[in-house]
Design a protein around this motif. Structure first.
Motif, short mmCIF file in Angstrom:
data_model
loop_
_atom_site.label_atom_id
_atom_site.label_comp_id
_atom_site.label_asym_id
_atom_site.label_seq_id
_atom_site.Cartn_x
_atom_site.Cartn_y
_atom_site.Cartn_z
N ALA B 113 47.73 37.28 49.80
CA ALA B 113 47.65 38.49 50.38
C ALA B 113 46.68 39.41 49.62
N LEU B 114 47.93 39.58 48.70
CA LEU B 114 47.54 41.02 46.79
C LEU B 114 45.80 40.47 46.62
N VAL B 115 45.56 38.67 46.47
CA VAL B 115 44.33 38.77 46.20
C VAL B 115 43.34 39.43 47.62
N LEU B 116 43.55 39.46 48.71
CA LEU B 116 42.75 40.23 49.57
C LEU B 116 42.35 41.76 49.51
N VAL B 117 43.97 42.06 49.04
CA VAL B 117 43.90 43.78 48.63
C VAL B 117 43.18 43.90 47.40
N HIS B 118 43.13 42.82 46.24
CA HIS B 118 41.94 43.27 45.08
C HIS B 118 40.46 42.79 45.27
N VAL B 119 40.36 41.97 46.34
CA VAL B 119 38.27 42.08 46.69
C VAL B 119 38.52 43.26 46.84
N ALA B 120 39.80 43.64 48.54
CA ALA B 120 38.77 45.12 48.45
C ALA B 120 39.23 46.54 48.00
N ALA B 121 39.79 46.04 46.85
CA ALA B 121 39.69 46.97 46.21
C ALA B 121 38.19 47.17 45.66
N VAL B 122 38.08 45.62 44.80
CA VAL B 122 36.83 46.41 44.34
C VAL B 122 35.86 46.05 45.19
N VAL B 123 35.11 45.90 46.62
CA VAL B 123 35.11 46.25 47.15
C VAL B 123 34.65 47.72 47.29
N ALA B 124 35.83 48.27 47.78
CA ALA B 124 35.48 49.74 47.66
C ALA B 124 35.15 51.26 46.14
N ASN B 125 35.26 50.53 45.07
CA ASN B 125 35.07 50.54 43.49
C ASN B 125 33.87 50.42 43.46
N VAL B 126 33.08 49.64 43.68
CA VAL B 126 31.10 48.76 43.43
C VAL B 126 31.04 50.09 44.38
N GLN B 127 31.57 50.06 45.81
CA GLN B 127 30.70 50.98 47.18
C GLN B 127 30.45 52.50 46.19
N SER B 128 32.04 52.87 46.34
CA SER B 128 32.26 54.63 45.16
C SER B 128 31.59 54.39 44.08
N ILE B 129 31.00 53.78 43.57
CA ILE B 129 30.22 53.36 41.69
C ILE B 129 28.46 54.14 42.69
N TYR B 130 28.29 53.04 43.80
CA TYR B 130 27.00 53.05 43.86
C TYR B 130 27.05 54.74 45.04
N ALA B 131 27.79 54.89 45.41
CA ALA B 131 27.38 55.85 46.14
C ALA B 131 27.98 57.17 45.76
N LEU B 132 28.42 57.05 44.40
CA LEU B 132 28.89 58.87 44.09
C LEU B 132 28.22 58.96 41.94
N ARG B 133 28.19 57.65 41.78
CA ARG B 133 28.07 57.47 40.54
C ARG B 133 26.58 57.53 39.93
N LEU B 134 25.34 57.62 40.50
CA LEU B 134 23.66 56.77 40.54
C LEU B 134 22.84 57.98 40.76
N GLY B 135 23.63 59.27 40.53
CA GLY B 135 22.75 60.42 40.75
C GLY B 135 21.62 60.80 41.50
N PRO B 136 20.12 60.71 41.94
CA PRO B 136 19.53 60.71 43.31
C PRO B 136 19.61 59.02 43.79
N TRP B 137 19.60 58.13 43.04
CA TRP B 137 20.15 56.62 43.50
C TRP B 137 20.91 57.02 44.84
N SER B 138 22.08 57.40 44.51
CA SER B 138 23.15 57.03 45.38
C SER B 138 22.78 58.28 46.76
N GLU B 139 22.19 59.13 46.50
CA GLU B 139 21.95 60.79 47.19
C GLU B 139 20.56 60.00 48.49
N ARG B 140 20.24 58.62 47.35
CA ARG B 140 18.63 58.63 49.02
C ARG B 140 19.37 57.33 49.84
#
Lengths: 171, 190
Positions: B113-140
């Motif tokens: 079950a922890l492996v599934l939690v880790h997958v969810a954590a990776v997905v959330a972190n990748v999406q967080s990078i896309y949404a917040l850390r890529l400047g104008p690309w994120s805002e677009r």
């Protein structure tokens, strides 16, 4: 595993997750962070500075920054013990016990967590100054786990002493 | 009371060291596994699917086929997301009769079950990078709600979720205390 009663566990986990999300949302609010969490973290930084001076270190504390001659540490969320307290509060409130037992557990365990966390912050600053090569390992893996394990241990002890036994006797 | 705590402390320390050795030794292959499991999950919501996760030791690089070739690729330290396995092994080691079949099968289920939690954590972190850390690309590409949601999800996991997940899985899958504390003769008579 088949004989283990699952429903009370699932109910506990559901309450625990809801409480954890609720408390996280509360401390993540900017006014709470700025007026409660940051001043609280500054108190921890000052107390750690006091401890480090006690063992002969030349320390300067500025807000949440703890400065030694070769190492400066900024005490942030995740290092102020608040995360362990959130976990503890969520677990104690999710557990079926009397309000009195919960208040006793929250008070004693939260105080103990903060004492342990003070030791963690002081130890990490000292490691950063004198043994920088192992600082990251202790910061990420060792001390975080110890503080969280202490919080969980306190919860388990509390649930045995103050909650599970009286509940079992009353059934 | 302190005397009674010593066996638990010894068992806990042993579990922690075993977890540490396991986490350290398998962090590179586990990073590859997490990347292999997380990439398809991220690509499900993409039209066209463009995300490529590239394992790099214990870290991973996030690539997209629609990124400019010359732009730097963000990375993610996977060990920061997976160290709660130490917590899980320690908690299961402290259980009464840690080497019993019920405790070990509980630990294996919790680890799965922890492996599934880790997958969810990776997905959330990748999406967080896309949404917040890529400047104008994120805002677009991300609206205010999505930016707050993914930012909060990744932060929640980092601050309390990483510990809460291990604790919740231990609580859910640990053998029942009442059953574990019974004497063998009592169990046989059932």
């Amino acid at each position: 595993m088949a004989r283990t009663p699952l429903k009370p566990r699932i109910v506990f986990i559901a309450k625990f997750v809801i409480a954890l999300l609720g408390f996280y949302a509360l401390v993540a609010l900017n006014p709470v962070n700025d007026h409660v969490i940051v001043p609280f973290t500054e108190v921890i930084a000052r107390a750690a500075g006091f401890l480090l001076r006690g063992i002969g270190e030349n320390v300067e504390v500025d807000g949440t920054l703890i400065r030694l001659s070769r190492f400066t540490m900024d005490v942030k969320n995740g290092c102020n013990g608040v995360e362990a307290m959130l976990l503890l509060v969520a677990a104690i409130l999710a557990f079926p016990a009397s309000l009195r037992s919960q208040l006793i557990g929250l008070t004693i365990a939260s105080a103990a967590i903060q004492v342990l966390n003070l030791f963690r912050v002081s130890c990490l600053v000292w490691l950063g100054q004198h043994h920088r090569e192992i600082f990251d390992f202790f910061h990420v893996a060792v001390w975080q786990s110890i503080v969280i394990l202490a919080a969980i241990s306190m919860f388990v002890l509390w649930s045995w002493k103050f909650a599970e036994k009286p509940l079992a006797q009353s059934r | 009371m302190l005397k009674n705590l010593w066996p638990s402390l010894v068992k806990g320390a042993t579990g922690f060291l075993i977890g540490l050795a396991f986490w350290w030794a398998f962090s590179v292959p586990y990073a590859r596994l997490l990347v292999a499991l997380s990439e398809p999950v991220i690509r499900i919501a993409e039209r066209p699917p463009v995300t490529r996760l590239i394992p790099d030791g214990t870290e991973m690089t996030i690539d997209r086929t629609d990124f400019p070739r010359a732009s730097p690729r963000p990375g993610l330290r996977l060990m920061d997301l997976t160290f709660n396995i130490l917590l899980l092994t320690t908690l299961f080691a402290v259980n009464p009769q840690p080497l019993s079949t019920r405790n070990i099968s509980g630990f294996l289920l919790a680890s799965l079950a922890l492996v599934l939690v880790h997958v969810a954590a990776v997905v959330a972190n990748v999406q967080s990078i896309y949404a917040l850390r890529l400047g104008p690309w994120s805002e677009r590409h991300y609206g205010a709600v999505a930016r707050n949601f993914w930012g909060a999800a990744a932060h929640f996991y980092t601050v309390v979720g990483v510990f809460g997940a291990a604790f919740a899985l231990w609580w859910l899958f640990r053998p029942s205390l009442a059953l574990s504390s019974k004497r063998p003769s009592q169990r046989r008579s059932k």
